[in-house]
Design an enzyme around this catalytic site. Structure first.
Site, short mmCIF file in Angstrom:
data_model
loop_
_atom_site.label_atom_id
_atom_site.label_comp_id
_atom_site.label_asym_id
_atom_site.label_seq_id
_atom_site.Cartn_x
_atom_site.Cartn_y
_atom_site.Cartn_z
N THR A 117 39.06 35.52 35.07
CA THR A 117 37.84 36.23 34.70
C THR A 117 37.95 37.75 34.75
O THR A 117 37.69 38.44 33.75
CB THR A 117 36.69 35.76 35.61
OG1 THR A 117 36.52 34.36 35.37
CG2 THR A 117 35.39 36.49 35.31
P1 AMP Z 1 36.98 32.54 37.91
O1 AMP Z 1 37.33 32.26 39.33
O2 AMP Z 1 38.05 33.32 37.22
O3 AMP Z 1 36.52 31.34 37.19
O4 AMP Z 1 35.74 33.54 38.01
C1 AMP Z 1 34.42 33.15 37.67
C2 AMP Z 1 33.50 33.66 38.72
O5 AMP Z 1 33.56 35.07 38.80
C3 AMP Z 1 32.04 33.39 38.43
O6 AMP Z 1 31.64 32.13 38.88
C4 AMP Z 1 31.33 34.49 39.16
O7 AMP Z 1 30.81 34.02 40.36
C5 AMP Z 1 32.39 35.52 39.43
N1 AMP Z 1 31.99 36.79 38.86
C6 AMP Z 1 31.80 37.07 37.56
N2 AMP Z 1 31.43 38.35 37.39
C7 AMP Z 1 31.40 38.90 38.60
C8 AMP Z 1 31.10 40.20 39.09
N3 AMP Z 1 30.76 41.18 38.25
N4 AMP Z 1 31.18 40.42 40.41
C9 AMP Z 1 31.54 39.42 41.25
N5 AMP Z 1 31.83 38.17 40.86
C10 AMP Z 1 31.77 37.91 39.55
ZN ZN Z 2 36.14 33.31 33.67
ZN ZN Z 3 36.52 30.02 36.12
#
Ligand code: AMP
Ligand code: ZN
Ligand code: ZN
Length: 408
Positions: free
Chosen positions: A76
């Site tokens: 992400t």
């Molecule tokens: P991933 O672990 O790569 O799937 O990341 C997805 C998660 O990133 C989401 O479920 C959010 O909780 C978190 N996330 C997304 N944007 C933000 C942000 N701006 N600040 C903190 N956490 C975030």
């Molecule tokens: Zn993502």
């Molecule tokens: Zn994810």
């Protein structure tokens, strides 16, 4: 009332004829088009056109659409920052959701540590589009986007909200519409809007599960509300809808115990989805190499210098010296550790399962344009073009993939 006064003054000065019925405030104001960059975390191109996404499907018909390759690692934070900077993670420096920097020994960046996510140190390696826009005198408003909580290069969005997963998708849309209802002098010209429910459902229940279907339908309904709200206030917008990566199914059996690799006596490790990073302890480089690089089932371990060229990854000082990648459909999980996930991303960006979504509609796009698969480093150049900002120098992508889809 305070907010209405400037509008009213503008409306009165713009009112030319007394014979015609009084035009509404919105009609006389002739709002300049705005750009709204929307991210639906983890949405796959295959989620579209299945009956769950009438709004997204309509946007694709009215404008441009295509599949987009994420950058490595397909997680992400690195991909959101690539989309707004036009640089690959190896160049912008947000090399994963979890990272360390040799200049800050003992400190680890994680996405749940607000002290770090708000620290410009991690983001200052590149200039995101909202900073470029603010520097050019445009106001920006960010309803979440990784990086927007930090004063990158000393500049913040004019309006932004600290990340809180419990602000519902509907509330996020309400914020954006509220900002656009403000008087001209306070209104953002570039906005971001981020939804996380699809990614969460796909991790926990799998894609094409009833839970993921519900999340996709919900986000689509919120985008319908956004469009309705924009139409009601006469606000023309170029909507650019993206996702950061796709999702691969992970069967419950396909788990790799990281303990087989992570020998804490000789290395420090960090896990990010299907990737296990390793930093040798001082003097243990050869021992780590001998231990980590031996062949193991369902994963590939490499030195950072030996990653495939298509990853464009391995030079930034934040990239750890060694990394192990689980095969597609496999993930690291300690016995009795975090609840098992049914979907995962972070794999090779060239794998079709990692493909992300791109849809753009508004006055800047020709209806029904299909765009050939492209790398997500190009989106920032498109945003600059839509905002009439300079093209930017030394970026990893250009606006060329969108040229035939643009209306000028
Ligand atoms: P991933 O672990 O790569 O799937 O990341 C997805 C998660 O990133 C989401 O479920 C959010 O909780 C978190 N996330 C997304 N944007 C933000 C942000 N701006 N600040 C903190 N956490 C975030
Ligand atoms: Zn993502
Ligand atoms: Zn994810």
């Amino acid at each position: 009332m305070k907010h209405l006064l400037p509008l009213l003054a503008f409306a009165l000065s713009a009112c030319v004829s007394v014979d015609r019925p009084s035009p509404t405030l919105a009609a006389v104001e002739r709002r300049a088009p705005v750009v709204i960059l929307v991210s639906i975390d983890g949405l796959r191109p295959a989620d579209l056109g299945r009956g769950n996404t009438p709004t997204l499907d309509a946007l694709a018909r009215e404008g441009a659409s295509g599949a987009m390759r994420p950058s490595f690692p397909a997680n992400t934070f690195p991909n959101h920052y690539t989309i707004v900077t036009g640089l690959r993670p190896d160049r912008h420096g947000v090399v994963d959701n979890t990272m360390e920097d040799p200049a800050r020994p003992g400190v680890r960046f994680t996405i749940s540590d607000a002290k770090q996510t708000r620290d410009r140190f991690w983001w200052d390696g590149a200039e995101p589009i909202w900073v470029t826009a603010e520097r050019a005198g445009m106001r920006t408003g960010t309803m979440f986007w990784p990086g927007t909580e930090a004063a990158i290069g000393g500049v913040r969005p004019s309006v932004w909200v600290p990340y809180a997963a419990d602000i519902s998708s509907a509330e996020r849309v309400a914020f954006v519409l509220d900002w656009l209802r403000r008087p001209i002098a306070e209104r953002p010209r570039l906005l971001t809007l981020y939804f996380d429910v699809v990614d969460k459902a796909a991790h926990e229940q799998g894609f094409e599960s009833p839970e993921q279907d519900t999340a996709v339908r919900d986000v689509d309904a919120q985008l319908r509300r956004l469009r309705e709200g924009l139409a009601a206030m006469g606000q023309v917008a170029n909507l650019v809808v993206v996702s950061d990566h796709g999702m691969a199914a992970v069967p419950a059996t396909n788990l790799i115990d990281p303990a087989g690799i992570a020998d804490e006596a000789i290395m420090r490790t960090a896990q990010s989805g299907p990737i296990l990073y390793a930093w040798p302890k001082p003097g243990a480089e050869a021992a780590v190499a001998a231990h980590v690089l031996r062949p193991r089932p369902h994963l590939t371990c490499r030195r950072r210098e030996e990653l495939p060229a298509r990853f464009h990854f391995g030079r930034h000082p934040r990239v750890p010296p060694f990394m192990c990648m689980a095969d597609i459909g496999w993930r690291f999980s300690s016995p009795g550790g975090r609840a098992y996930l049914k979907g995962e991303h972070g794999y090779d960006p060239a794998d079709p399962s990692m493909r992300a979504v791109f849809i753009a509609a508004g006055p800047g796009f020709r209806a029904g344009s299909r765009i050939a698969e492209f790398d997500n480093v190009s989106v920032a150049a498109l945003l600059r073009d839509l905002l009439e900002l300079p093209a930017g120098e030394g970026l990893d992508g250009t606006a060329a993939p969108f040229e035939s889809a643009r209306r000028r």
